[in-house]
Enzyme design. Sequence first.
Site, PDB file in Angstrom:
ATOM      1  N   PHE A  69       7.098 -12.615 -23.113  1.00 20.63           N
ATOM      2  CA  PHE A  69       8.036 -11.892 -22.258  1.00 20.63           C
ATOM      3  C   PHE A  69       8.051 -10.437 -22.684  1.00 20.63           C
ATOM      4  O   PHE A  69       8.336 -10.118 -23.831  1.00 20.63           O
ATOM      5  CB  PHE A  69       9.452 -12.475 -22.321  1.00 20.63           C
ATOM      6  CG  PHE A  69      10.360 -11.823 -21.312  1.00 20.63           C
ATOM      7  CD1 PHE A  69      10.351 -12.221 -19.984  1.00 20.63           C
ATOM      8  CD2 PHE A  69      11.186 -10.768 -21.673  1.00 20.63           C
ATOM      9  CE1 PHE A  69      11.145 -11.591 -19.038  1.00 20.63           C
ATOM     10  CE2 PHE A  69      11.988 -10.133 -20.735  1.00 20.63           C
ATOM     11  CZ  PHE A  69      11.972 -10.551 -19.407  1.00 20.63           C
ATOM     12  N   ASP A 102       5.378  -6.324 -29.768  1.00 24.57           N
ATOM     13  CA  ASP A 102       6.643  -6.223 -29.050  1.00 24.57           C
ATOM     14  C   ASP A 102       7.714  -6.864 -29.930  1.00 24.57           C
ATOM     15  O   ASP A 102       7.863  -8.085 -29.970  1.00 24.57           O
ATOM     16  CB  ASP A 102       6.523  -6.944 -27.701  1.00 24.57           C
ATOM     17  CG  ASP A 102       7.839  -6.936 -26.915  1.00 24.57           C
ATOM     18  OD1 ASP A 102       8.890  -6.589 -27.507  1.00 24.57           O
ATOM     19  OD2 ASP A 102       7.810  -7.297 -25.727  1.00 24.57           O
ATOM     20  N   LYS A 126      16.518  -4.608 -28.084  1.00 25.38           N
ATOM     21  CA  LYS A 126      17.720  -5.434 -28.160  1.00 25.38           C
ATOM     22  C   LYS A 126      18.687  -5.091 -29.294  1.00 25.38           C
ATOM     23  O   LYS A 126      19.778  -4.594 -29.049  1.00 25.38           O
ATOM     24  CB  LYS A 126      17.319  -6.909 -28.228  1.00 25.38           C
ATOM     25  CG  LYS A 126      16.733  -7.392 -26.906  1.00 25.38           C
ATOM     26  CD  LYS A 126      16.610  -8.895 -26.831  1.00 25.38           C
ATOM     27  CE  LYS A 126      16.415  -9.373 -25.411  1.00 25.38           C
ATOM     28  NZ  LYS A 126      15.039  -9.276 -24.903  1.00 25.38           N
TER      29      LYS A 126
HETATM   30  C1  LIG Z   1      14.280  -8.893 -23.807  1.00 25.73           C
HETATM   31  C2  LIG Z   1      12.870  -8.556 -24.073  1.00 25.73           C
HETATM   32  C3  LIG Z   1      12.205  -7.539 -23.358  1.00 25.73           C
HETATM   33  C4  LIG Z   1      12.850  -6.800 -22.210  1.00 25.73           C
HETATM   34  O1  LIG Z   1      13.914  -6.040 -22.614  1.00 25.73           O
HETATM   35  P1  LIG Z   1      14.924  -5.438 -21.493  1.00 25.73           P
HETATM   36  O2  LIG Z   1      15.849  -4.589 -22.285  1.00 25.73           O
HETATM   37  O3  LIG Z   1      15.578  -6.600 -20.823  1.00 25.73           O
HETATM   38  O4  LIG Z   1      14.095  -4.656 -20.548  1.00 25.73           O
HETATM   39  C5  LIG Z   1      10.909  -7.237 -23.724  1.00 25.73           C
HETATM   40  N1  LIG Z   1      10.290  -7.887 -24.719  1.00 25.73           N
HETATM   41  C6  LIG Z   1      10.882  -8.863 -25.424  1.00 25.73           C
HETATM   42  C7  LIG Z   1      10.163  -9.527 -26.538  1.00 25.73           C
HETATM   43  C8  LIG Z   1      12.195  -9.244 -25.114  1.00 25.73           C
HETATM   44  O5  LIG Z   1      12.776 -10.238 -25.794  1.00 25.73           O
END
Ligand SMILES: *Cc1c(COP(=O)(O)O)cnc(C)c1O
Length: 409
Positions: free
Chosen positions: A150, A235, A264
């Site tokens: 994600f 990420d 986050k």
């Molecule tokens: C939540 C998340 C995102 C997206 O972040 P947003 O602030 O919702 O755009 C991207 N990568 C990872 C691994 C995430 O957990």
Amino acid sequence: MKLKEKVKVQQLSADNINWQEVEKKVYMQTFKRLPVTLVRGSGMKVWDSNGKEYLDFFAGLAVNNLGHCHPVVISALSGQANTLIQTSNLFYTIPQTQLAELLVNNSCLDRVFICNSGAEANEGAIKLARRYGKLKLNGAYEMITAHESFHGRTLATTAATGQTKFQEPYIPLPDGFINVNFNDISAIKAATTKLTCAVMLEPIQGEGGVNVPDDDYLKKVRNWCNEKGILLILDEVQTGVGRTGTMFAYEQYGVEPDIMTLAKGLGGGVPIGAFLAKDSVTVFKQGEHGTTFGGNPLVCAVAVAVLNYVIENNISNHVKNVGQYFIEKLKKLAAKYDCITDVRGRGLLLAISFNQDISENIVLKCLEEGLLVNDVKPNSLRFIPPLIATNNDVDTALEILDKVLKERK
Ligand SMILES: *Cc1c(COP(=O)(O)O)cnc(C)c1O
């Protein structure tokens, strides 16, 4: 509840408006929400509009690292709100520079760009990698990412996200993204071509169900990227800032990324994202990337305060210890209930799987009992409490889960 708090909640619900009904009329219905309206939070707890209290093992989706309304967050937020909120990036500001310096001093990366969310951080990372490919890799632009990953909801990060349920409604997506199996180095090797500029992975997949790779997977990926001269983007939007028991998850896997993204937990609740890169890959020239709100003094002042708190109080180590306690207790619970088939995760990014798709039902039952948890998959529960959670909080949460599971029998 203290009297003052009670009065606050009463005031909020006194007008007797059914906010959930209103929402259904005026808000785009893209979220499947739990049937509670949250009005207040403090530490590990939140309260709904009826004054009901919940223990929060969800933390605004792994965001509220210091819990709700932590004094450090409030003081930085209100202090900066009284000083300077927004300037655009056409001026220097002190909180932004302080935040960048803190991130550089506490990571293996050299340079920072601050934006407003995880998706935006990943967009920036993708653009930097493509720019690098154009200048240094004969125009290579393809990126290899993982199934069940994600990376966000923009078009490019949706293409990077290896889950068809997010991609299908928006086809055609930007091209140049190849999704391969996670934890499978041969799949990455097979997908690498002359057009590949980078591999982008989460060290532990969060939204995909808390998928922990083999200990040597990231090392193998790093070696492959070195061999091919391509970039490794990690990420760490969910895993970063102490969540897995070290400041960044890459530390536990003995690798260094060329580019890393954060969001986050970075701001302890305020909307912020960042991407960081090694000097050698930072090929952006003036004007090649930008943002209006990104890195504004308000959110940066909060992130500086949160990061300093996390570092000075060695919150990562606390997470490691509580995480260990938590996972042991989950294993005991799994031994007691046949329906629990798996326990996994690191630090305070943990999950259990069931032998049936019962997690939504479990979440609703836990909600009734005053516990917020997340059904990350139809058959999996995810636990992502604030990083300040204690063994006692874990005990309370698991007593509730135990009760819910017992009643199901
Ligand atoms: C939540 C998340 C995102 C997206 O972040 P947003 O602030 O919702 O755009 C991207 N990568 C990872 C691994 C995430 O957990």
